[in-house]
Design a protein around this motif. Structure first.
Motif, mmCIF file in Angstrom:
data_model
loop_
_atom_site.group_PDB
_atom_site.id
_atom_site.type_symbol
_atom_site.label_atom_id
_atom_site.label_comp_id
_atom_site.label_asym_id
_atom_site.label_seq_id
_atom_site.Cartn_x
_atom_site.Cartn_y
_atom_site.Cartn_z
ATOM 1 N N MET A 168 29.212 99.962 25.303
ATOM 2 C CA MET A 168 28.608 101.212 24.867
ATOM 3 C C MET A 168 28.909 102.448 24.344
ATOM 4 O O MET A 168 29.709 102.097 23.336
ATOM 5 C CB MET A 168 30.423 102.014 26.115
ATOM 6 N N SER A 169 28.258 103.628 24.699
ATOM 7 C CA SER A 169 27.872 104.507 23.492
ATOM 8 C C SER A 169 29.221 105.409 23.249
ATOM 9 O O SER A 169 30.097 105.216 23.895
ATOM 10 C CB SER A 169 27.135 105.007 23.561
ATOM 11 N N ASP A 170 29.319 105.369 22.104
ATOM 12 C CA ASP A 170 30.712 106.781 21.136
ATOM 13 C C ASP A 170 31.083 107.545 22.029
ATOM 14 O O ASP A 170 31.958 107.600 22.874
ATOM 15 C CB ASP A 170 30.359 106.715 19.891
ATOM 16 N N LEU A 171 29.657 108.082 23.100
ATOM 17 C CA LEU A 171 30.178 109.719 23.982
ATOM 18 C C LEU A 171 30.544 109.059 25.714
ATOM 19 O O LEU A 171 31.568 109.887 25.759
ATOM 20 C CB LEU A 171 29.147 110.521 23.475
ATOM 21 N N GLY A 172 29.632 108.004 25.663
ATOM 22 C CA GLY A 172 29.828 107.107 26.993
ATOM 23 C C GLY A 172 31.825 107.483 26.956
ATOM 24 O O GLY A 172 32.643 107.373 27.835
ATOM 25 N N LEU A 173 31.780 106.056 26.137
ATOM 26 C CA LEU A 173 33.045 105.914 26.035
ATOM 27 C C LEU A 173 34.466 106.811 25.764
ATOM 28 O O LEU A 173 35.356 106.957 26.441
ATOM 29 C CB LEU A 173 33.919 105.031 25.103
ATOM 30 N N ILE A 174 33.987 108.203 24.747
ATOM 31 C CA ILE A 174 34.819 109.141 25.072
ATOM 32 C C ILE A 174 35.202 109.619 26.019
ATOM 33 O O ILE A 174 36.258 109.953 26.617
ATOM 34 C CB ILE A 174 34.472 110.404 23.911
ATOM 35 N N THR A 175 34.072 109.682 26.635
ATOM 36 C CA THR A 175 33.877 110.904 27.958
ATOM 37 C C THR A 175 34.823 109.615 28.918
ATOM 38 O O THR A 175 35.590 110.700 29.725
ATOM 39 C CB THR A 175 33.153 110.578 28.613
ATOM 40 N N ALA A 176 34.419 108.446 29.209
ATOM 41 C CA ALA A 176 35.706 107.994 30.530
ATOM 42 C C ALA A 176 36.936 107.906 30.071
ATOM 43 O O ALA A 176 37.847 108.657 30.609
ATOM 44 C CB ALA A 176 35.081 106.730 30.208
ATOM 45 N N LEU A 177 37.328 108.013 28.522
ATOM 46 C CA LEU A 177 38.809 107.858 28.235
ATOM 47 C C LEU A 177 39.289 109.531 28.172
ATOM 48 O O LEU A 177 40.525 109.361 28.831
ATOM 49 C CB LEU A 177 38.696 107.745 26.727
ATOM 50 N N LEU A 178 38.733 110.525 28.303
ATOM 51 C CA LEU A 178 39.067 111.543 28.767
ATOM 52 C C LEU A 178 39.457 112.190 29.683
ATOM 53 O O LEU A 178 40.570 112.599 30.241
ATOM 54 C CB LEU A 178 38.191 113.085 27.713
ATOM 55 N N ARG A 179 38.513 111.532 30.645
ATOM 56 C CA ARG A 179 38.716 111.353 32.619
ATOM 57 C C ARG A 179 40.088 110.896 32.423
ATOM 58 O O ARG A 179 40.866 111.574 33.863
ATOM 59 C CB ARG A 179 37.632 110.944 32.556
ATOM 60 N N ALA A 180 40.003 109.793 31.785
ATOM 61 C CA ALA A 180 41.544 108.610 32.259
ATOM 62 C C ALA A 180 42.504 109.504 31.736
ATOM 63 O O ALA A 180 43.922 109.526 32.414
ATOM 64 C CB ALA A 180 41.597 107.666 31.844
ATOM 65 N N ASP A 181 42.436 109.866 31.001
ATOM 66 C CA ASP A 181 43.943 110.931 30.134
ATOM 67 C C ASP A 181 43.686 112.455 29.711
ATOM 68 O O ASP A 181 43.796 112.083 28.173
ATOM 69 C CB ASP A 181 44.279 109.488 29.102
ATOM 70 N N ALA A 182 44.167 113.022 30.340
ATOM 71 C CA ALA A 182 44.097 114.210 29.541
ATOM 72 C C ALA A 182 45.199 114.946 28.014
ATOM 73 O O ALA A 182 44.178 115.651 27.569
ATOM 74 C CB ALA A 182 44.326 115.019 30.304
ATOM 75 N N GLY A 183 45.358 113.811 28.206
ATOM 76 C CA GLY A 183 46.727 114.076 27.166
ATOM 77 C C GLY A 183 46.108 113.880 25.694
ATOM 78 O O GLY A 183 46.266 113.934 24.705
ATOM 79 N N LEU A 184 44.657 113.645 25.675
ATOM 80 C CA LEU A 184 43.724 113.177 24.797
ATOM 81 C C LEU A 184 43.548 114.000 23.803
ATOM 82 O O LEU A 184 43.256 114.352 22.772
ATOM 83 C CB LEU A 184 43.037 112.591 24.646
ATOM 84 N N GLY A 185 43.699 115.568 24.410
ATOM 85 C CA GLY A 185 43.453 117.396 24.043
ATOM 86 C C GLY A 185 41.435 117.139 24.331
ATOM 87 O O GLY A 185 41.300 118.341 24.774
#
Lengths: 526, 335
Positions: free
Chosen positions: A1-18
């Protein structure tokens, strides 16, 4: 997965990432990235870098209040749901940065900041520290894959040695803010959850470190020594080397992910922090601000008198239309806002070498230049100070002033001759500059000399020590605007290197006369 | 909203924690200035402190949190006579707050809509009998600083503007934090802070790992974490309350006063404020330690906190004034 794709998925799962900071100029790459984030994270309020408290937290709804005859408030943008978008984040005011930082701390909100800064412009540190991901987009548009749906990472466990690894790595990279490793840990959890695993593995931690820690690095870790193979026997007992995480796996991964221009950026950062004035100095002035006529549009405080004056002629007509209302009837179009003008004054600190043979002429010309500059001071808002150094010390001959009369009286007789205590002169200039800055002025030092320093700070005639002292003070002075003028017949290399230490322009100007001097100073500093 | 991070769970930063506890024991010490890098727990400690402080009695509905109905200002509307317990106020003064917001001003809304001349109290009123916290205090605009200096000195907020003539009590403990790399603080404002602390990130990997683990537990396993540390916070709160009463019975010898005077003289700190603050801080420290008399040991412990920011700064001295204070303390009081 590309960086941005992964980042988006992580942010959707956990808003605590800021959130994420996208560093990209306007273009297809930026548009594609924002489109992806919009699609996955959903719509949300859009902020502007100069928004004030009313817009963010809600304020008086003027139109509704005046129409209803009672207090109505608007709801602020921060109260709306959805991820926040902040375009032109590098222009965010210090107030906005601290308010957003507090908001990110309190609520689990995602911030999507677009940083369009060039060179050393950057997102304010309070925001940058709280956004887990900093992404620099290449100019061309990249295809982004749609991220898979993630599960909540809260239940994912982290082995203790991985925590230790992440913390050690952050320290190696010169990241002292604990938010760095904390966000890495969170991201690692998220990555494990995306894979539907219950524990964070070394691979997860590595990937998280690439995304979170690499952009925050402030120092490049030493590359491993090539002859590291014959390890000395470990003093402490190490029962099972299999469970030990090889120190270098994480580090190597992150080293590969370090931005290629990190060194250049670090140099910029060092320069910026050396300035040390921050945003505060720019906005403060030594006058509270000159009141300007009140205007109909604006965001400042309402000028009550001007508002009532504007409303007065209409009262009879309005009363006829609305006979029930008591008190003056004020409409939004009547409101007048106060405005102030604030400017920071400049202080030119002339630091003049009064030693040796050419001293008298040089001082006279400096004096002339000071007087010429002061004569224009009303137009240019300049203050002037004059420091002379000779013999074994420096003297503040003219404290910061804009009075021409005082200057003429003080500078009538100037003594000259003796050694060249350049370090003393610089130190005096520094003291004057610090005081001036505190008063809200912007100090600039103009150094006029033809020689090299030969008196050390402790008063001894030790050329070597004197040169070392000058370098030391010049480094401390870095960040102060300065101009080095060499009045000698030949350019002096020691002065050129001094100018480099000061980060100041160097100007050889033999036989400088007052008119030319003031002209050069004026041209070099505007 | 989530409960703030517990005070006792902050790893290390003993100077900062001590300074905050001392002002909680004796508010007349006059506040704490915390200078340090980002992410060293400055704001965390201030927010945690709020949860640690014992509640105060205040008149219901009073805008300045008065203790007795007689103390309520006459301009306040809808004030009863009943008192209730409220948490010690900790008020944030945001950067870019306008003068009106800080001091209070004419209530424009009421003036325009109801035609009434009413006073809208500001942050200084809300902070009375509590704490006023300024994050990034070194970036505060000059005219707000001038305002604060005056109020912090007199303990009274005087508003003379737009036809209003209002005064109300504004006694608060000033807590400021900032990053010295971003700007200096005016010496006059420095002087208003009783104690000053420099904080830095822990240099020890083990301590850093502890920081991360605790913070992580706070975020992922909130209730269990709070349960564990709230007990420690409660114990600390009890110690603070005990120390407040012990403070009145504490014996102070003349020899100790002489030591303090000599120390301040040798360091050349401006004015007598240094001596007073050092004495108060040392007494609070002794009371916190359950000691019955003030000794050199207490002075030695708090001297850097109370005096560091009162010395004339030498811009070329890299070691900082803290080291100078420690050196002088050793010279005069013996190591």
């Amino acid at each position: 997965m590309s960086d941005l794709g992964l980042i988006t998925a992580l942010l959707r799962a956990d808003a605590g990432l800021g959130g994420v900071i996208l560093r990209a100029r306007m273009g297809p790459a930026q548009a594609a990235a924002l489109e992806l984030l919009d699609r996955v994270l959903g719509p949300g309020p859009k902020l502007h870098p100069t928004m004030g408290p009313d817009a963010l937290d809600g304020g008086l709804d003027v139109t509704a209040s005046l129409a209803a005859g009672e207090l109505r408030r608007t709801t602020g943008l921060l109260a709306r749901p959805g991820p926040l978008r902040l375009p032109m984040a590098e222009r965010a005011t210090p107030w906005l940065a601290t308010r957003l930082a507090a908001h990110l701390d309190e609520d689990a909100t995602i911030l999507i900041a677009v940083d369009e800064g060039i060179e050393d412009e950057a997102v304010p540190a309070p925001i940058a520290a709280r956004c887990a991901f900093h992404v620099t987009l290449a100019d061309r548009a990249a295809a982004h894959d749609t991220p898979v749906a993630g599960t909540c990472p809260a239940g994912v466990g982290v082995p203790d040695d991985i925590v230790a690894q992440i913390v050690t790595l952050a320290a190696t990279l010169g990241i002292h803010d604990p938010r760095g490793p904390l966000l890495t840990l969170r991201a690692a959890r998220g990555i494990a959850a995306l894979d539907r695993r219950g524990t964070v593995t070394l691979t997860d931690a590595t990937r998280a470190a690439e995304l979170v820690l690499a952009p925050r690095a402030t120092q490049i870790p030493e590359p491993p020594a090539p002859d590291a193979a014959p390890e000395p026997p470990q003093p402490q007992a190490d029962p099972d080397p299999g469970t030990q995480i090889p120190e270098d796996i994480l580090l190597d991964a992150v080293r590969a992910a370090l931005p290629p221009d990190l060194l250049a950026k670090l140099a910029q950062k060092a320069d910026r922090s050396a300035k040390g004035t921050g945003a505060g100095a720019k906005r403060q002035g030594n006058r509270r601000g000159r009141p300007l006529p009140a205007r109909a549009s604006g965001t400042g405080r309402v000028d009550l008198i001007a508002t009532l004056r504007a409303a007065a002629p209409w009262q009879t007509i309005r009363r006829r239309a609305d006979p029930v209302r008591t008190g003056p009837i004020v409409r939004k179009s009547d409101l007048r806002h106060r405005r102030y003008e604030e400017k920071s004054d400049r202080l030119l600190i002339f630091t003049v070498d009064a030693s040796g043979s050419a001293a008298l002429a040089r001082l006279a010309e400096a004096k002339g230049a000071v007087e010429l500059l002061l004569a224009e001071a009303y137009a240019r808002r300049d203050h002037v100070a004059l420091i002379a150094f000779r013999g074994d010390g420096a003297e503040l001959l003219l404290p910061p002033t804009r009075s021409l009369v005082q200057t003429k009286r003080r500078l009538a007789a100037l003594p000259g001759g003796g050694g060249t205590p350049l370090a003393h002169g610089l130190r005096k200039a520094q003291a004057v500059a610090v005081t001036a800055r505190r008063k809200g002025m912007t100090p600039t030092m103009i150094l006029l000399t033809d020689g090299r320093s030969n008196i050390a700070l402790d008063g001894s005639r030790d050329r070597k020590q004197a040169a070392a002292d000058v370098t030391r003070i010049a480094r401390a002075l870095r960040g102060l605007d300065a101009l080095v003028i060499d009045t000698g017949k030949r350019p002096e290399p020691a002065l050129q290197s001094l100018a480099r230490d000061l980060n100041a322009p160097y100007l050889p100007l033999p036989r400088a006369d007052a008119a030319r001097l003031s002209q050069v100073v004026g041209a070099a500093l505007t | 909203m989530k409960q703030p991070f517990p005070f006792s769970a902050i790893v290390g930063q003993d100077d900062m924690k001590t300074a905050m506890i001392l002002t909680a024991i004796d508010p007349s010490i006059g506040g704490v200035l915390v200078f340090g890098d980002r992410g060293t727990g400055k704001s965390t400690a201030v927010r945690a402190l709020a949860a640690l402080l014992p509640p105060i009695h205040a008149v219901r509905g009073c805008p300045v949190n008065s203790a007795k109905p007689d103390d309520c200002p006459d301009w306040a509307e809808g004030v009863g006579t009943a008192t209730h317990d409220i948490p010690t106020p900790v008020v944030d003064l945001p950067l870019g707050a306008s003068e009106d917001r800080v001091t209070g001003a004419l209530d424009i809304e009421k003036a325009l809509t109801r035609g009434e001349k009413a006073f809208q109290p500001g942050l200084l009123a809300a902070a009375n009998r509590g704490y006023l916290y300024i994050d990034e205090v070194n970036l505060l605009e000059d005219h707000i600083v001038d305002l604060l200096l005056d109020v912090a000195q007199s303990g009274e907020n005087v508003v003379e503007r737009e036809g209003l003539s209002i005064r109300h009590a504004a006694r608060f403990v000033l807590v400021g934090s900032g990053n010295p790399e971003e700007g200096e603080l005016r010496p006059q404002l420095l002087d208003r802070f009783g104690l000053s602390v420099d904080v830095a990130s822990p240099t020890d990997i083990e301590a850093r790992i502890d920081v991360i683990k605790r913070r992580d537990a706070y975020e992922t396993d909130h209730s269990a974490f709070m349960l564990r540390w709230q007990a420690e916070d409660a114990a600390l709160r009890d110690r603070i309350v005990t120390a407040r009463t012990a403070l009145t019975k504490l014996k102070t010898d003349d020899t100790v006063l002489r030591d303090i005077a000599e120390l301040c003289l040798k360091l050349g700190s401006d004015g007598l404020r240094g001596e007073l603050v050092l004495l108060r801080a040392a007494r609070a420290f002794a009371a916190f330690r359950d000691d019955t008399a003030l000794t050199r040991k207490h002075i030695r412990a708090v001297a850097p906190l109370a005096l560091r920011h009162r010395l004339r700064r030498d811009p070329l001295d890299d070691a900082g004034s803290g080291a100078r204070v420690t050196r002088t303390v050793e010279d005069i009081l013996g190591a």
